[in-house]
Scaffold this motif. Sequence first.
Motif, PDB file in Angstrom:
ATOM      1  N   GLY A  70       7.126  -8.272   7.254  1.00  0.00           N
ATOM      2  CA  GLY A  70       6.160  -7.220   6.520  1.00  0.00           C
ATOM      3  C   GLY A  70       7.048  -6.025   5.663  1.00  0.00           C
ATOM      4  O   GLY A  70       8.698  -5.544   7.082  1.00  0.00           O
ATOM      5  N   ARG A  71       6.429  -5.472   5.577  1.00  0.00           N
ATOM      6  CA  ARG A  71       7.600  -4.001   5.874  1.00  0.00           C
ATOM      7  C   ARG A  71       6.623  -2.506   6.102  1.00  0.00           C
ATOM      8  O   ARG A  71       5.705  -2.266   5.574  1.00  0.00           O
ATOM      9  CB  ARG A  71       7.943  -3.477   4.579  1.00  0.00           C
ATOM     10  N   ILE A  72       7.058  -1.734   7.171  1.00  0.00           N
ATOM     11  CA  ILE A  72       6.645  -0.282   7.501  1.00  0.00           C
ATOM     12  C   ILE A  72       7.376   0.410   6.964  1.00  0.00           C
ATOM     13  O   ILE A  72       8.231   0.625   7.696  1.00  0.00           O
ATOM     14  CB  ILE A  72       6.098  -0.002   8.129  1.00  0.00           C
ATOM     15  N   VAL A  73       6.586   1.299   6.283  1.00  0.00           N
ATOM     16  CA  VAL A  73       7.609   2.811   6.001  1.00  0.00           C
ATOM     17  C   VAL A  73       7.644   4.107   5.948  1.00  0.00           C
ATOM     18  O   VAL A  73       6.305   4.277   5.366  1.00  0.00           O
ATOM     19  CB  VAL A  73       8.988   2.539   4.647  1.00  0.00           C
ATOM     20  N   ASN A  74       7.819   4.869   6.311  1.00  0.00           N
ATOM     21  CA  ASN A  74       7.737   5.994   7.245  1.00  0.00           C
ATOM     22  C   ASN A  74       8.060   7.602   6.037  1.00  0.00           C
ATOM     23  O   ASN A  74       9.379   7.072   6.303  1.00  0.00           O
ATOM     24  CB  ASN A  74       7.194   6.650   8.229  1.00  0.00           C
ATOM     25  N   VAL A  75       7.272   7.970   5.429  1.00  0.00           N
ATOM     26  CA  VAL A  75       8.196   9.027   5.324  1.00  0.00           C
ATOM     27  C   VAL A  75       7.902  10.128   6.533  1.00  0.00           C
ATOM     28  O   VAL A  75       7.024  10.609   6.679  1.00  0.00           O
ATOM     29  CB  VAL A  75       7.623   9.790   3.414  1.00  0.00           C
ATOM     30  N   THR A  76       8.534  10.844   6.444  1.00  0.00           N
ATOM     31  CA  THR A  76       8.918  11.345   7.290  1.00  0.00           C
ATOM     32  C   THR A  76       9.694  13.418   6.853  1.00  0.00           C
ATOM     33  O   THR A  76       9.336  13.774   5.800  1.00  0.00           O
ATOM     34  CB  THR A  76       9.668  11.392   9.119  1.00  0.00           C
TER      35      THR A  76
ATOM     36  N   TYR B  48       2.003  -7.382   2.193  1.00  0.00           N
ATOM     37  CA  TYR B  48       2.838  -7.653   3.085  1.00  0.00           C
ATOM     38  C   TYR B  48       3.503  -6.007   3.452  1.00  0.00           C
ATOM     39  O   TYR B  48       4.617  -6.569   4.400  1.00  0.00           O
ATOM     40  CB  TYR B  48       3.894  -8.333   2.173  1.00  0.00           C
ATOM     41  N   ALA B  49       3.233  -4.501   3.264  1.00  0.00           N
ATOM     42  CA  ALA B  49       3.805  -3.547   2.917  1.00  0.00           C
ATOM     43  C   ALA B  49       2.992  -2.239   2.777  1.00  0.00           C
ATOM     44  O   ALA B  49       2.226  -2.356   2.417  1.00  0.00           O
ATOM     45  CB  ALA B  49       4.702  -3.788   1.559  1.00  0.00           C
ATOM     46  N   LEU B  50       3.601  -1.364   3.537  1.00  0.00           N
ATOM     47  CA  LEU B  50       2.803  -0.205   4.055  1.00  0.00           C
ATOM     48  C   LEU B  50       3.598   0.774   3.978  1.00  0.00           C
ATOM     49  O   LEU B  50       4.952   1.102   4.375  1.00  0.00           O
ATOM     50  CB  LEU B  50       2.242   0.082   5.355  1.00  0.00           C
ATOM     51  N   VAL B  51       3.871   1.841   2.726  1.00  0.00           N
ATOM     52  CA  VAL B  51       4.671   3.178   2.324  1.00  0.00           C
ATOM     53  C   VAL B  51       3.687   4.257   3.108  1.00  0.00           C
ATOM     54  O   VAL B  51       2.813   4.260   2.555  1.00  0.00           O
ATOM     55  CB  VAL B  51       4.888   2.965   1.428  1.00  0.00           C
TER      56      VAL B  51
ATOM     57  N   ILE C 294       1.230  -0.869   0.262  1.00  0.00           N
ATOM     58  CA  ILE C 294      -0.044  -0.119   0.030  1.00  0.00           C
ATOM     59  C   ILE C 294       0.903   1.420  -0.397  1.00  0.00           C
ATOM     60  O   ILE C 294       1.166   1.583   1.056  1.00  0.00           O
ATOM     61  CB  ILE C 294      -0.795   0.044   1.538  1.00  0.00           C
ATOM     62  N   VAL C 295       0.350   2.026  -0.740  1.00  0.00           N
ATOM     63  CA  VAL C 295       1.092   3.647  -1.074  1.00  0.00           C
ATOM     64  C   VAL C 295       0.268   4.861  -0.839  1.00  0.00           C
ATOM     65  O   VAL C 295      -0.864   4.153  -1.724  1.00  0.00           O
ATOM     66  CB  VAL C 295       2.051   4.167  -2.471  1.00  0.00           C
ATOM     67  N   THR C 296       0.472   5.677   0.202  1.00  0.00           N
ATOM     68  CA  THR C 296      -0.649   6.870   0.661  1.00  0.00           C
ATOM     69  C   THR C 296       0.102   7.882   0.068  1.00  0.00           C
ATOM     70  O   THR C 296       1.679   7.999  -0.243  1.00  0.00           O
ATOM     71  CB  THR C 296      -0.672   6.746   1.381  1.00  0.00           C
ATOM     72  N   GLY C 297      -0.574   8.960  -0.900  1.00  0.00           N
ATOM     73  CA  GLY C 297      -0.019   9.932  -1.697  1.00  0.00           C
ATOM     74  C   GLY C 297       0.771   9.323  -2.583  1.00  0.00           C
ATOM     75  O   GLY C 297       2.136  10.194  -3.188  1.00  0.00           O
ATOM     76  N   ALA C 298       0.012   9.096  -3.621  1.00  0.00           N
ATOM     77  CA  ALA C 298       0.597   7.757  -4.747  1.00  0.00           C
ATOM     78  C   ALA C 298       0.201   8.420  -5.725  1.00  0.00           C
ATOM     79  O   ALA C 298       0.948   7.815  -6.951  1.00  0.00           O
ATOM     80  CB  ALA C 298      -0.066   6.425  -4.135  1.00  0.00           C
TER      81      ALA C 298
END
Length: 281
Positions: free
Chosen positions: A145-151, A85-88, A12-16
């Motif tokens: 799984g993966r969680i990637v946060n854009v800060t 499996y992943a969240l961005v 899942i990519v938000t703000g895509a």
Amino acid sequence: MKPEDLSQVVAIVTGAAGGLGAAMTEALVDGGARVLAVDVHRGALDALAGRLPAGRVAPHAADIRDDGACRDIVAHAAAAFGEVYALVNNAGIGQSSIRASYYVDRIKFWEVTEERWRAIMDTNAMAPFLLAKAILPHLTAAGWGRIVNVTTSLDTMTRPGWTPYGPSKAALEACTAIWAGDLEGSGITVNVLVPGGPANTAMVPPDSSPDRAAMIQPEAMAAPIRWLLDPASDGVTGRRFLGVRWDPSLPPEQAAEAASAPAAWPGLGQQARWPGQAGGE
């Protein structure tokens, strides 16, 4: 060098629909991943899906400030692709939503309305929390799984004129370090990925930074996000990666090491003394 194989990855990519999100979505799809692309702008999402291979991207229009929408996003990803499996967590609202010229005409904290404070905090900090909670059962069941946060950068978090964007990203940075610790040993990693400075996206409008060529281009996020969602990055967690420092001429593991440091700047030192611990101030 062998490119990353993301054929088993559903993300899942938000703000895509544009900027960093579009660059990361395109990079993941190029690597073989399937992506639920989330944004509030349906037309831009459809345009994104139209220029990528059929069946690799599912556009999903949603306002992540809505609690129920966050749960629905994860359910929709699992329904569209069979699993997730992943969240961005890339979607964000910046200071330009308060004043377009914010970069040169600083916004004092007392000029921020309660509505703008809540909108920015809900998008930049609350929604990533809700999405991470919603996706976690899927990741736990898979044992991977993966969680990637854009800060953002530390100086942006504390720079005068950057309320509430800076505090919202500081909250997400802290969450990254905490979540990585909470999930240690689970097979689920949590990391930060940032451009490494102002990026040429709609987040920085022309009124605030007219020299677009001098800014970091969204494509700087491509190589790092592919590696972070690849099994090759297993065990790498609690770190922050700067896209601008990623050297594509290096093997990915070396590029990752050179472009990263621990999330939330633990090198600043322990500031509190907890019961049973020595030191602190």
